[in-house]
Each structure stands twice: as structure tokens, then as C-alpha cells.
Design an enzyme around this catalytic site. Structure first.
Site, mmCIF file in Angstrom:
data_model
loop_
_atom_site.group_PDB
_atom_site.id
_atom_site.type_symbol
_atom_site.label_atom_id
_atom_site.label_comp_id
_atom_site.label_asym_id
_atom_site.label_seq_id
_atom_site.Cartn_x
_atom_site.Cartn_y
_atom_site.Cartn_z
ATOM 1 N N CYS A 119 -8.860 3.879 0.263
ATOM 2 C CA CYS A 119 -8.170 4.663 -0.765
ATOM 3 C C CYS A 119 -8.914 4.623 -2.095
ATOM 4 C CB CYS A 119 -6.762 4.128 -0.993
ATOM 5 S SG CYS A 119 -5.833 3.710 0.489
ATOM 6 N N GLU A 144 6.489 -4.916 2.509
ATOM 7 C CA GLU A 144 6.756 -3.773 3.371
ATOM 8 C C GLU A 144 6.788 -4.238 4.823
ATOM 9 O OE1 GLU A 144 3.843 -0.800 2.609
ATOM 10 O OE2 GLU A 144 4.652 -0.305 0.636
ATOM 11 N N SER A 199 6.966 0.715 4.302
ATOM 12 C CA SER A 199 5.835 1.586 4.034
ATOM 13 C C SER A 199 6.307 3.024 3.998
ATOM 14 C CB SER A 199 4.794 1.417 5.139
ATOM 15 O OG SER A 199 3.880 2.477 5.144
#
Length: 557
Positions: free
Chosen positions: A47, A442, A468
Site C-alpha cells: 500500500c 481486527e 477488517s
């Protein structure tokens, strides 16, 4: 007077100018406004791996608009790589560290304006929190989504890999098939491809007015991404010229628009936490009641994964987030008068958008996927302060089942992996809240394992932790008060009957008030307490507020 002039003007500031000249700046450049460019680039996650390069395009945009840019880096945690083990406890905490580090850099050097580039989940809200806190001319720009993988005639995302783990555990696929999914799912730089948390928050950055129109959807390696980033550098200089600060944009109405877009795209439940946190930094009072009020009037019109069929790459092909926003505005579901980073109103920005909903990726309001939005707030005897569920893709609105109680994510995952969770169970994972974790992990490894075993429609899960953005199914998170502070979730036992009514917004345990009070009188905080006695985890556990308040740590708000 520009803030930076206190740092570089006058004979007494000769040492400061000398430091800048050591980095190659001229007197002419020092005389111009200073713009801080924050990026969260690193080699921890796809990312963010390219963000350092994108920062140079922002710098060029600032320079061409007669400013002087200074690039600095903040951290970013890879949620995908941290998932399913103790490392995930760092994820939400990193949001606070990101905001704090940007604040410190801008404050120390007295930059006049700020551009933040972010990619992975917590770097987006962390950056926006810093903008709200600093309240200087600011613009946000997303690093871009990943192009999805392709295998056996369909697009793949990281969600498919996590769910394939559950399918393999059940014996539904072979090890080689699991490896093939692993090898094809993630293609290159960029954030996870579905409408997961990063793409949700990128969409919200446009809805808040902090990002340029159309900036959320081009993929990380698209040429348009560099153009967007360059133009953001120019835009922040325009904001500086106009004297428009972050809080001039981050009004209550802007947050209403953000909640509307969140529901229209079927976005991540994490956006609730993040919008609450950004609002608090901006001095805006935002509550669960606002989320529910806006949800019921906002149709779900974008058919995005994980609850739907499409990924960000496909949304981009039909015009991106502005197509969604213009359709909402057309029906009076957005406030078009709010100010944006263009220096113009939201309505003025959208007037130039000619692309219409295609009827597949994005529906018209009159042909909505659901008449009401997808992020539902539940309350009841099990969650007096609230809980959050994403209802996109959920078929059963009511569910009753017996509790299977676990005091950690790991314990639950072991039982699920061994096939010991069966139809009719309500998996309860507690002591994973903001304080109890600490860090509010998460649970994608757990939820994906349930779905991968074919139990997604037959098992519910509730937790004081998070999910998530790739989670799907009847998965209820953010239960508050959390177990670590003695919330009702801490009082549950195996076999207790839990009742979920999504339509009525209820989450209850079928126990009398007297029984709950009797259990409360015997409850003791989990030992050892606290789990971490030093370092950032201990500090976070001491400062963090409830998930119903955005899990913020800022003591002044």
C-alpha cells in the site's frame, strides 16, 4: 504573516537558514511559503511502498505554485501482514502515532501548509486527524488502490486469500489451490483492491472535501495518480493563498456527507471509528445517532466488495467516487454548499462530472441495492453504548444462537480451524477492545475462516475488537462498553442465548437484569492487568477512550 517566517527571518535566524542551505535551498526558496509533505512510505506494505516517489510529484506541484516543499515520512503498519497475530494490536495504535508524528513535524518546523499522502488503512485517518488538529491549509491525497489479481476467470483480492485459508482448513480446496490464490491475488503497489478500509477512507476523503475530486479511484500505478498528486501540491498553495484552513472544510455538514458516502458505497465499519476520531480533532460533535440518522436516509448504490461484486479498479472505470456523490447530490442526499480543497463548493466541483451511474457497479438512487445504508448501529443489553455491523450482503436480519465465548482472537481461531464452531453458534471474542487488547485488533483471519468454511450465513460473531474492511457476514464489532472495563460482554458464559435483530437495531443477551447484576458483582478484571506494563501499549491502554468515542487518546477532547 506566514508561520514559517518566525523560523527563517531576521539576523537571529541565520543558523536556521544555514541548516536549510545545507540541504540545497537558496535564499529565494527560503523566502517562499513552506509546505510540509507527509508520506507514509515504507517497505512494510505494498500500500505504501511507492509513496516516497509520489511525494516528489507533490513537491513539484508546490514548487510550480511558488512554494517550497519539505518532505518527511511517518510510519504505517500493514494490516494484512499484522493480521491474525499479536502484531495486529499495533494497527489502531499506529493511527495515533501517525497523527502525533505529523503534528510534531509541522509544529517543530512551523510549516505554513500541509499535504499528506497515505496508503494503508490507518495512515489515511491518522493523516486527516493531524490536519484537523493542526488547522492549517491542508490537502490529502491517496496513494491509490492495487490492480486486482486475476485467476480462473475472476478478480482476486486479499479477502480471497484469507477466505481460502478457511476453505483449505475445511478440505474444500487443496494446498496447491490455496497457493495459486496466494500467488495471484496481490499484483503490485497499492492498497487492497475492494471497498475495504483504505479505499473506504479514500472515498471519504473526497466526501469530506479534503481531497481533490476524482482522486480516490485511479490505481497506484496509473499515470493519472501522479497527475493527481502533482495537482494536490498546487491545490494546497491555492488554499494558502485563500487562507482556507482544514477546519473551514471539516464542518459538521462535511461529516454528514462523509457518512452518506460511507453508506452509499457499502464501506468498512472502521470508518465509523475514524470519522468519530477526525471529528473530535476538528472540534465537531459527532455521535452514533448521527450515523444512524444519515444511514436510514441514504441508499446503498455501489455494488462493491466485500458485500458486493466489484473492486475499486472497476469503480474507477466508470468515473470513480464523483459519480456516486453526484447521484446522491441530485437526490438531495449530500450538502453541496460545503467548502472543499479546490476552494470551491462540493456542488461546483461536481457540476463538471458528466459520467452517470452505469447500473452495475453504481446504481441510480431509484434502483438502489438497498433503500437504506449499510453501516448499522446496534444497541441493547449486550451493547448499551453501541456496536457496529455492516449489513451489505447479509441475508438474515435476525439471528438467535448460543454463545461460544473466547477471551482472545487466537483461542477462537483455533476452535474454528478445528471445525468446532457449528451452525447456530454466536462466536464471542472479548478482551480485544481498545483497552483490553490493547489496540482493538481486527479479526479478518477469524471471520474469513468462518466464511471459508461455508458458515457465513449460519454463524454470527460479536467482539469488542474490530473487523477488517474485507470482512463479510453477520459480524458485529466495536461492542461497548468493552470487556476490559466490565461491559456486559465480559459477563457472558458459554451457552447464553444471544439475540440479534438488525432491522430493530438490537443486540441482546437473553438474561434477566438480576442475573446480569449478579454476574457483574462476581466479575473481576482479567489477570494479568494490564497486559503490557511499559512502552506504547501500556501508554495507549492508559489513555484510550471507548470505541463509541472513536478510540481516541487525545486528553484535551
Amino acid at each position: 504573516m506566514l508561520r514559517s517566517r518566525k523560523v527563517v527571518e531576521g539576523p537571529e535566524r541565520a543558523p536556521h537558514r544555514a541548516m536549510y542551505k545545507a540541504m540545497g535551498l537558496t535564499d529565494e526558496e527560503i523566502a517562499k511559503p513552506f509546505v510540509g509533505i507527509s508520506h507514509s512510505g515504507n517497505e512494510a506494505t505494498p500500500c505504501n511502498i511507492h509513496l516516497g516517489k509520489l511525494a516528489e510529484y507533490v513537491k513539484a506541484g508546490v514548487k510550480d505554485a511558488n512554494g517550497t516543499a519539505r518532505i518527511f515520512a511517518t510510519i504505517a503498519v500493514s494490516d494484512g501482514i499484522a493480521m491474525g497475530h499479536e502484531g495486529m494490536k499495533a494497527s489502531l495504535i499506529s493511527r495515533e502515532v501517525i497523527a502525533d508524528s505529523i503534528e510534531l513535524m509541522v509544529h517543530a518546523h512551523q510549516y505554513d501548509a500541509l499535504v499528506c499522502i497515505a496508503g494503508c488503512d490507518k495512515s489515511l485517518p491518522g493523516s486527516m486527524m493531524a490536519m484537523a488538529r493542526l488547522n492549517i491549509p491542508s490537502a490529502f491525497v491517496y496513494g491509490g488502490t492495487m490492480v486486482p489479481g486475476y485467476y480462473k476467470g475472476r478478480y482476486l483480492t486479499i479477502q480471497d486469500v484469507f477466505e481460502a485459508v478457511g476453505s483449505y482448513a475445511k478440505g474444500a480446496i487443496t494446498l496447491q489451490e490455496l497457493i495459486e490464490v496466494e500467488n495471484h491475488a496481490c499484483t503490485a503497489a497499492g492498497s487492497c483492491a475492494g471497498m475495504y478500509t483504505a479505499n473506504t477512507m479514500a472515498s471519504i476523503s473526497e466526501a469530506l472535501g479534503l481531497a481533490l475530486p476524482g482522486s480516490a479511484s485511479p490505481n497506484a500505478e496509473d499515470r493519472r495518480r501522479t497527475d493527481v498528486v502533482y495537482n494536490t501540491g498546487k491545490a494546497v498553495m491555492h488554499l494558502l493563498e485563500l487562507g482556507i484552513k482544514a477546519r473551514d472544510i471539516l464542518t459538521y455538514e462535511a461529516f454528514e456527507n462523509a457518512i452518506a458516502v460511507l453508506n452509499a458505497v457499502g464501506g468498512s465499519t472502521n470508518a465509523v471509528l475514524h470519522l468519530l476520531a477526525i471529528a473530535r480533532e476538528a472540534g465537531i460533535k459527532l455521535t452514533y445517532d448521527d450515523f444512524e440518522r444519515i444511514r436510514v436516509r441514504t441508499p446503498h448504490i455501489a455494488d462493491m466488495r466485500p458485500g458486493g461484486s466489484y473492486v475499486m479498479y472497476e469503480l474507477d472505470k466508470i468515473g470513480g467516487v464523483p459519480v456516486i456523490m453526484k447521484e446522491l447530490l441530485k437526490h438531495g442526499l449530500l450538502n453541496g454548499d460545503v467548502l472543499t480543497v479546490t476552494g470551491r463548493s462540493m456542488k461546483a466541483n461536481l457540476e463538471s462530472i458528466t459520467t452517470m451511474p452505469d447500473g452495475m457497479v453504481v446504481k441510480r438512487v431509484d434502483d438502489a441495492i438497498h433503500r437504506e445504508g449499510t453501516i448499522k448501529i446496534l444497541k441493547g443489553t449486550l451493547a448499551p453504548d453501541g456496536a457496529v455491523v455492516k449489513i451489505a450482503g447479509i441475508k438474515a436480519e435476525r439471528f438467535k444462537g448460543r454463545a461460544r465465548v473466547f477471551d482472545s482472537e487466537e483461542d477462537a481461531f483455533k476452535e474454528i480451524s478445528k471445525g468446532r464452531i457449528v451452525e447456530g453458534d454466536v462466536v464471542v471474542i472479548r478482551y480485544e477492545g481498545p483497552k483490553g487488547g490493547p489496540g482493538m485488533r481486527e479479526m479478518l483471519a477469524v471471520t474469513a475462516a468462518i466464511v471459508g468454511q461455508g458458515l457465513g450465513e449460519h454463524v454470527a460473531l460479536i467482539t469488542d475488537g474490530r473487523f477488517s474492511g474485507a470482512t463479510r457476514g453477520l459480524m458485529i464489532g466495536h461492542v461497548a462498553p468493552e470487556a476490559a472495563v466490565g461491559g456486559p460482554i465480559a459477563l457472558l458464559k458459554d451457552g447464553d442465548e444471544i439475540s440479534i435483530d438488525v432491522r430493530q437495531g438490537r443486540l441482546d443477551v437473553e438474561l434477566s437484569r438480576e442475573e446480569l447484576e449478579a454476574r457483574r458483582s462476581r466479575w473481576k478484571a482479567r489477570e494479568p492487568e494490564p497486559l503490557y506494563r511499559q512502552g506504547i501499549f501500556a501508554k495507549y491502554a492508559m489513555l484510550v477512550r471507548s470505541s463509541s468515542e472513536g478510540a481516541v487518546t487525545n486528553p484535551a477532547i
